[in-house]
Design an enzyme around this catalytic site. Structure first.
Site, PDB file in Angstrom:
ATOM      1  N   GLY A 185       5.069   1.303   4.451  1.00 11.11           N
ATOM      2  CA  GLY A 185       6.397   1.904   4.222  1.00 11.11           C
ATOM      3  C   GLY A 185       7.383   0.998   3.504  1.00 11.11           C
ATOM      4  O   GLY A 185       8.086   1.436   2.579  1.00 11.11           O
TER       5      GLY A 185
ATOM      6  N   GLY B  99       2.926   2.174  10.729  1.00  8.48           N
ATOM      7  CA  GLY B  99       3.906   3.241  10.544  1.00  8.48           C
ATOM      8  C   GLY B  99       4.660   3.618  11.805  1.00  8.48           C
ATOM      9  O   GLY B  99       5.344   4.645  11.838  1.00  8.48           O
TER      10      GLY B  99
ATOM     11  N   ASN C   9       0.874  -1.183   0.000  1.00  6.46           N
ATOM     12  CA  ASN C   9       0.000   0.000   0.000  1.00  6.46           C
ATOM     13  C   ASN C   9       0.908   1.227   0.000  1.00  6.46           C
ATOM     14  O   ASN C   9       1.533   1.524   1.009  1.00  6.46           O
ATOM     15  CB  ASN C   9      -0.874  -0.042   1.260  1.00  6.46           C
ATOM     16  CG  ASN C   9      -1.670   1.229   1.481  1.00  6.46           C
ATOM     17  OD1 ASN C   9      -1.773   2.075   0.585  1.00  6.46           O
ATOM     18  ND2 ASN C   9      -2.234   1.363   2.669  1.00  6.46           N
ATOM     19  N   TRP C  10       0.962   1.894  -1.147  1.00  7.98           N
ATOM     20  CA  TRP C  10       1.877   3.051  -1.255  1.00  7.98           C
ATOM     21  C   TRP C  10       1.321   4.305  -0.586  1.00  7.98           C
ATOM     22  O   TRP C  10       1.998   5.303  -0.468  1.00  7.98           O
ATOM     23  CB  TRP C  10       2.188   3.316  -2.726  1.00  7.98           C
ATOM     24  CG  TRP C  10       3.211   2.361  -3.305  1.00  7.98           C
ATOM     25  CD1 TRP C  10       3.707   1.233  -2.711  1.00  7.98           C
ATOM     26  CD2 TRP C  10       3.855   2.452  -4.581  1.00  7.98           C
ATOM     27  NE1 TRP C  10       4.628   0.624  -3.534  1.00  7.98           N
ATOM     28  CE2 TRP C  10       4.745   1.351  -4.693  1.00  7.98           C
ATOM     29  CE3 TRP C  10       3.779   3.363  -5.651  1.00  7.98           C
ATOM     30  CZ2 TRP C  10       5.542   1.144  -5.825  1.00  7.98           C
ATOM     31  CZ3 TRP C  10       4.572   3.146  -6.781  1.00  7.98           C
ATOM     32  CH2 TRP C  10       5.444   2.055  -6.861  1.00  7.98           C
ATOM     33  N   LYS C  11       0.042   4.276  -0.230  1.00  2.47           N
ATOM     34  CA  LYS C  11      -0.589   5.448   0.401  1.00  2.47           C
ATOM     35  C   LYS C  11      -0.376   6.688  -0.481  1.00  2.47           C
ATOM     36  O   LYS C  11      -0.397   6.561  -1.695  1.00  2.47           O
ATOM     37  CB  LYS C  11      -0.050   5.632   1.825  1.00  2.47           C
ATOM     38  CG  LYS C  11      -0.142   4.330   2.635  1.00  2.47           C
ATOM     39  CD  LYS C  11       0.144   4.503   4.099  1.00  2.47           C
ATOM     40  CE  LYS C  11       0.014   3.157   4.797  1.00  2.47           C
ATOM     41  NZ  LYS C  11       0.186   3.239   6.245  1.00  2.47           N
TER      42      LYS C  11
HETATM   43  P1  PGA Z   1       3.184   0.239   7.549  1.00  4.76           P
HETATM   44  O1  PGA Z   1       1.674   0.441   7.016  1.00  4.76           O
HETATM   45  O2  PGA Z   1       3.680  -1.047   6.928  1.00  4.76           O
HETATM   46  O3  PGA Z   1       3.919   1.444   7.037  1.00  4.76           O
HETATM   47  O4  PGA Z   1       3.120   0.156   9.016  1.00  4.76           O
HETATM   48  C1  PGA Z   1       0.797  -0.655   6.897  1.00  4.76           C
HETATM   49  C2  PGA Z   1      -0.522  -0.190   6.360  1.00  4.76           C
HETATM   50  O5  PGA Z   1      -1.002   0.871   6.750  1.00  4.76           O
HETATM   51  O6  PGA Z   1      -1.140  -0.889   5.514  1.00  4.76           O
END
Ligand code: PGA
Length: 249
Positions: A231, A169, A9-11
């Site tokens: 991330g 995160g 998930n690149w957000k």
């Molecule tokens: P993260 O995010 O790996 O950066 O903790 C996971 C997510 O929100 O899907």
């Protein structure tokens, strides 16, 4: 047997130059025996589909609207994602629930729309730190499952992602026992609601600070069928060892 899924998930990250990361992933994993998914920002979706074309790497959206079309400025519908070449869409991510006030009802509507458009919905659930500290985790998870999941699903059009909000995160990860407890609980609930077939075939991902260094031990936990990675999915150099760890699990 459930086919494992490594989902990135690149957000709100990624410009056209980031497509080289997808190129690197398909080069590094030309014939994976797991499913690999990247959910880039909507601006990169079509280009990502082209970059991944002829490869087994799937592309997905990060959210969709519950309606097929209409006067909803800035929103994207599930048929639009499908039309752009997506095969999955994340719904109900905790950042959407927090930043945009999405409720379980909203998430269920989005999941239904995704399935109706022929997409697989990756439905996210997870407790906050306050809820965990108050020992309410399983109650919260049960409520989110009851409210966010459509009544009619198949073994392929729904994936559950368990993401403790406090692990996203932050670099904080639940203990393996805590992950196992929630994943086993989700499996039991899925079987109770959908029966043995769908309940046992639905994939349950763990998400929240999955990194190359902790992936293998998380993938060894019962009922963990893959990961939703934020991330560490942005760079092929980080995501690739996570994919390899899942393949080896
Ligand atoms: P993260 O995010 O790996 O950066 O903790 C996971 C997510 O929100 O899907």
């Amino acid at each position: 047997m459930r086919r494992k899924l490594a989902a990135g998930n690149w957000k709100m990250n990624g410009l056209s130059s980031s497509l080289t990361e997808i190129e690197a992933l398909v080069k590094a994993h030309p014939d994976p025996d797991i499913d690999i998914l990247i959910c880039p920002p909507a601006t990169l979706l079509s280009a990502a589909v082209v970059t991944a074309a002829d490869h087994t790497l799937a592309i997905g959206g990060q959210d969709c609207h519950a309606h097929e079309d209409g006067a909803h400025t800035g929103d994207i519908s599930a048929p639009m994602l499908k039309d752009a070449g997506a095969s999955y869409v994340i719904v109900g991510h905790s950042e959407r629930r927090t930043d945009h006030g999405e409720t379980d009802d909203d998430v269920r509507g989005k999941a239904r729309a995704a399935m109706a458009a022929g997409l697989t919905a990756v439905i996210c659930i997870g407790e906050t730190l306050e809820e965990r500290e108050a020992a309410n985790t399983l109650e919260i998870i049960a409520g989110q499952l009851a409210g966010s999941l459509p009544d009619i699903v198949t073994a392929v059009n729904m994936v559950i992602a368990y993401e403790p909000v406090w692990a996203i995160g932050t670099g904080k990860v639940p203990t393996l026992e805590q992950i196992g407890e929630v994943h086993d609980f989700i499996r039991t609930k899925l079987v109770a609601r959908y029966g043995d077939g769908v309940g046992n075939s639905t994939r349950i991902l763990y998400g929240g600070s999955v990194k190359p260094g902790n992936a293998a031990e998380i993938f060894a936990v019962s009922n963990v069928d893959g990961a939703l990675v934020g991330g560490a999915s942005l760079k092929a150099a980080d995501f690739s060892p996570i994919i390899a760890a899942l393949e080896a699990s």
